[in-house]
Enzyme design. Structure first.
Site, short mmCIF file in Angstrom:
data_model
loop_
_atom_site.label_atom_id
_atom_site.label_comp_id
_atom_site.label_asym_id
_atom_site.label_seq_id
_atom_site.Cartn_x
_atom_site.Cartn_y
_atom_site.Cartn_z
N SER A 144 0.84 -1.20 0.00
CA SER A 144 0.00 0.00 0.00
C SER A 144 0.87 1.25 0.00
CB SER A 144 -0.96 -0.06 1.19
OG SER A 144 -2.01 0.87 1.03
N GLU A 238 -9.86 -4.28 -5.82
CA GLU A 238 -9.39 -3.18 -4.96
C GLU A 238 -9.27 -1.87 -5.72
OE1 GLU A 238 -5.32 -2.97 -3.64
OE2 GLU A 238 -4.95 -5.00 -4.39
N HIS A 268 -7.42 -5.64 -1.07
CA HIS A 268 -6.24 -4.83 -0.78
C HIS A 268 -5.30 -5.54 0.21
CE1 HIS A 268 -3.96 -1.17 -0.58
NE2 HIS A 268 -4.10 -1.06 0.73
#
Length: 297
Positions: A144, A238, A268
């Site tokens: 991320s 996602e 995610h």
């Protein structure tokens, strides 16, 4: 595909508090609470240390080659997350790659806004080099925001005159902090973790009004030529799908070896849920093998 396992992960996420109604401190505490524990039979050797005033962990799985290492950057929108939340993921990658891993508790926003995280990432890289590990045998990796930091740290290291690492691995990378790519909103109904509102909040905390077009904040907009081979994992369900696809495309256009894997139905950073999701374990093993192959002497 383990549909029952994925359904159980989604159910747990659906039952979680609404983060848009929580303070940063509350979100941090919640993230720590749900952190997957390290397996009770884990025999990794861990050295705790301090780098540029930040806590760090150098982990060596049994049989690992300590002449090579993964430098791991945790996710959390540059505002949440810690060594604790991603200890299992970082060690899992190191074990699969059969190398050591260094994770740093980089400074978080809003207390320490951009470019604090990038500065700490480069400091950790300098530390590994000072340990005598060749840059060619170091891989940057992260999920991320940590996936974005993986690329941003490469750009910052190059600007500082440092040699580039030997490889990079990005999980569901957040690389465009303007949050305007189509899947940011197009996948919201499928994504149980990320939304445009969540991302916009993190952007505001991290940048504090600074330009989202700065390549060290949004590395998708940087000069990616000359970067090392990169592996990118992203789930089909996602919001950051386009970040990953665009990153792979721009790397490829710049002549960089880039391998993009879009995992069907995955959410995610599904790797985070490896203790309860077989696809998470498979993804970690898959990436670890790829990293290990590129860091061989």
């Amino acid at each position: 595909m383990s549909l029952e396992e994925l359904a159980a992960v989604r159910a747990a996420l659906d039952a979680a508090p609404d983060r848009t109604e929580m303070t940063v401190d509350e979100i941090r505490a919640f993230y720590e609470m749900i952190a997957p524990p390290v397996a009770a039979d884990d025999t990794t050797t861990v050295e705790t240390l301090e780098i540029a005033g930040r806590a760090a962990e150098f982990s060596v799985p049994p049989g690992a080659d300590t002449g090579a290492a993964i430098l791991y950057f945790h996710g959390g929108g540059y505002a949440i997350g810690s060594l604790n939340t991603h200890r299992g993921l970082a060690r899992g990658l190191a074990k699969a790659a059969r190398v050591a891993a260094l994770a740093i508790d980089y400074r978080l926003a809003p207390e320490n806004p951009f470019p604090a995280a990038v500065e700490d990432a480069v400091a950790a890289y300098r530390h590994l080099i000072a340990m005598g590990i060749s840059p060619a045998r170091i891989a940057f990796a992260g999920d991320s925001a940590g996936g974005g930091l993986t690329v941003a740290a490469m750009l910052a290291a190059r600007a500082a005159g440092l040699p580039l690492p030997g490889a990079g691995f990005c999980i569901s990378p957040w690389v465009d902090l303007a949050n305007a790519l189509p899947t940011i909103t197009g996948k919201e109904a499928e994504d149980p973790i990320i939304s445009k509102e969540v991302l916009d909040n993190f952007t505001a905390l991290y940048l504090g009004g600074r330009d989202t077009a700065d390549p060290l904040a949004s590395p998708l907009l940087g000069d990616l030529s000359g970067l090392p081979p990169m592996l990118i994992h992203v789930g089909s369900a996602e919001c950051l799908l386009d970040d990953a696809v665009r990153l792979a495309g721009k790397l490829g256009a710049a002549g960089v070896e880039a391998r993009l894997e879009v995992w069907p139905a995955m959410i995610h950073v599904w790797h985070f849920f490896a203790p309860m999701l077989s696809e998470g374990r498979d993804a970690i093993d898959n990436a670890g093998r790829w990293i290990g192959e590129r860091l061989r002497p």
